[in-house]
Design an enzyme around this catalytic site. Structure first.
Site, mmCIF file in Angstrom:
data_model
loop_
_atom_site.group_PDB
_atom_site.id
_atom_site.type_symbol
_atom_site.label_atom_id
_atom_site.label_comp_id
_atom_site.label_asym_id
_atom_site.label_seq_id
_atom_site.Cartn_x
_atom_site.Cartn_y
_atom_site.Cartn_z
ATOM 1 N N ASP A 63 0.814 -1.221 0.000
ATOM 2 C CA ASP A 63 0.000 0.000 0.000
ATOM 3 C C ASP A 63 0.849 1.273 0.000
ATOM 4 O O ASP A 63 2.069 1.223 0.175
ATOM 5 C CB ASP A 63 -0.963 0.002 1.204
ATOM 6 C CG ASP A 63 -0.287 -0.449 2.500
ATOM 7 O OD1 ASP A 63 0.956 -0.380 2.590
ATOM 8 O OD2 ASP A 63 -1.004 -0.880 3.416
ATOM 9 N N ASP A 132 -7.489 -2.379 14.331
ATOM 10 C CA ASP A 132 -8.869 -2.646 13.924
ATOM 11 C C ASP A 132 -8.969 -3.892 13.030
ATOM 12 O O ASP A 132 -10.013 -4.156 12.445
ATOM 13 C CB ASP A 132 -9.468 -1.422 13.207
ATOM 14 C CG ASP A 132 -8.708 -1.055 11.937
ATOM 15 O OD1 ASP A 132 -7.747 -1.771 11.554
ATOM 16 O OD2 ASP A 132 -9.078 -0.035 11.308
ATOM 17 N N HIS A 134 -7.189 -4.451 10.259
ATOM 18 C CA HIS A 134 -6.900 -4.270 8.828
ATOM 19 C C HIS A 134 -5.629 -5.023 8.416
ATOM 20 O O HIS A 134 -4.706 -5.197 9.212
ATOM 21 C CB HIS A 134 -6.859 -2.791 8.420
ATOM 22 C CG HIS A 134 -5.690 -2.011 8.894
ATOM 23 N ND1 HIS A 134 -5.788 -0.711 9.327
ATOM 24 C CD2 HIS A 134 -4.368 -2.303 8.996
ATOM 25 C CE1 HIS A 134 -4.598 -0.257 9.668
ATOM 26 N NE2 HIS A 134 -3.719 -1.212 9.480
ATOM 27 N N GLU A 139 -9.598 -1.739 5.472
ATOM 28 C CA GLU A 139 -10.226 -1.429 6.751
ATOM 29 C C GLU A 139 -11.479 -2.293 6.947
ATOM 30 O O GLU A 139 -11.970 -2.899 5.993
ATOM 31 C CB GLU A 139 -10.611 0.059 6.777
ATOM 32 C CG GLU A 139 -9.419 1.018 6.660
ATOM 33 C CD GLU A 139 -8.605 1.140 7.954
ATOM 34 O OE1 GLU A 139 -8.517 0.161 8.716
ATOM 35 O OE2 GLU A 139 -8.048 2.229 8.179
HETATM 36 P P1 PGA Z 1 2.280 -1.244 12.633
HETATM 37 O O1 PGA Z 1 1.167 -1.277 11.496
HETATM 38 O O2 PGA Z 1 3.249 -2.330 12.295
HETATM 39 O O3 PGA Z 1 2.906 0.110 12.519
HETATM 40 O O4 PGA Z 1 1.592 -1.490 13.920
HETATM 41 C C1 PGA Z 1 0.570 -2.477 11.145
HETATM 42 C C2 PGA Z 1 -0.526 -2.231 10.133
HETATM 43 O O5 PGA Z 1 -1.194 -1.182 10.204
HETATM 44 O O6 PGA Z 1 -0.743 -3.094 9.273
#
Ligand code: PGA
Length: 256
Positions: A63, A132, A134, A139
């Site tokens: 992404d 959450d 994702h 999302e």
């Molecule tokens: P993070 O993000 O490793 O910074 O916790 C994980 C994600 O949002 O997929």
């Protein structure tokens, strides 16, 4: 699904890194799916230390933020360059990251999917998980069949990612992300999650029902999904005895 629980974040990252090391050694022209965020940083450090040959490797990132150019310090282009690509001998022509500045994002998303197909599909996909649930930036309520497309971040994800941008206001609203369907098409996927704040999302993803309310739960449909967790991220799972028992009794041919 396979759930591997390690004592701490460092050893969880080492376990996930072993899958990448093994693949790069046994398939020098492998196609890797890569991820950004705080969690994969120790994994990339460990991969760099292995002095692997990346010259024939192809990569596709999950992404990128829309409106954030490659030169922006918080772009995922910059993240990947800083944390992995500048340290290994990957051919820059083989690196693919969604273009947050694409003039026609829809067309770009379609061509991203076509490039993944043309490369022969993704052999091993690295994932993180949002608080959450994702994966990528899919999302909650994302279609479980979705392909690469534009998404709007939730307020919670913008808050979670404010730490990278200095303030919540600076976090973009829109992103390009591989879809859940894109992720499900990968041959193997490893989700790395560490820290207490991921425990609920992980438990729902592994032991809850498959639901778009927790996009990572779609990995229950993946042909080969491995969760590499530290104790904290595993702390809300109910079947940890079984996961440890499976890991401790792996037949030798299955151990990487
Ligand atoms: P993070 O993000 O490793 O910074 O916790 C994980 C994600 O949002 O997929």
């Amino acid at each position: 699904m396979e759930v591997i629980i390690q004592p701490n974040a460092e050893s969880a990252a080492r376990m996930a890194a072993r899958l990448f090391t093994h693949l790069i050694r046994t398939k020098p022209n492998a196609v890797l799916g890569l991820a950004t965020g705080g969690t994969p940083v120790p994994l990339y450090k460990q991969l760099i230390e292995q002095n692997l040959d990346w010259s024939q490797i192809t990569s596709f990132n999950l992404d990128e933020y829309i409106g954030v150019g490659a030169e922006h310090p918080q772009s995922y282009h910059a993240f990947m360059h800083e944390n992995l690509f500048r340290h290994v001998n990957i051919n820059s022509a083989n690196i693919h990251i969604p273009d947050g500045m694409a003039a026609d994002p829809d067309l770009f998303c379609q061509s991203y999917e076509e490039k993944i197909c043309a490369a022969g599909g993704i052999d091993l996909q690295l994932l993180g998980i949002g608080t959450d649930g994702h994966i990528g930036f899919n999302e909650p309520t994302s279609s479980l069949a979705s392909r690469t497309r534009i998404k709007t971040l939730t307020a919670r994800t913008r808050k979670d990612n404010a730490r990278f941008f200095g303030s919540e206001d600076a976090v973009p609203f829109h992103v390009i992300t591989m879809g859940i369907g894109t992720i499900l098409d990968t041959r193997k996927t490893v989700l790395l999650a560490t820290g207490k704040n991921k425990a609920r999302a992980v438990a729902e993803a592994v032991e809850g029902p498959i639901t778009s309310m927790n996009p990572a739960s779609a990995l229950q449909l993946h042909r080969s999904a491995i969760f590499c967790l530290d104790e904290e991220a595993a702390s809300e799972l109910t079947r940890t005895d079984y996961y440890r028992w499976v890991f401790d009794n792996k037949p030798a041919w299955q151990v990487i």
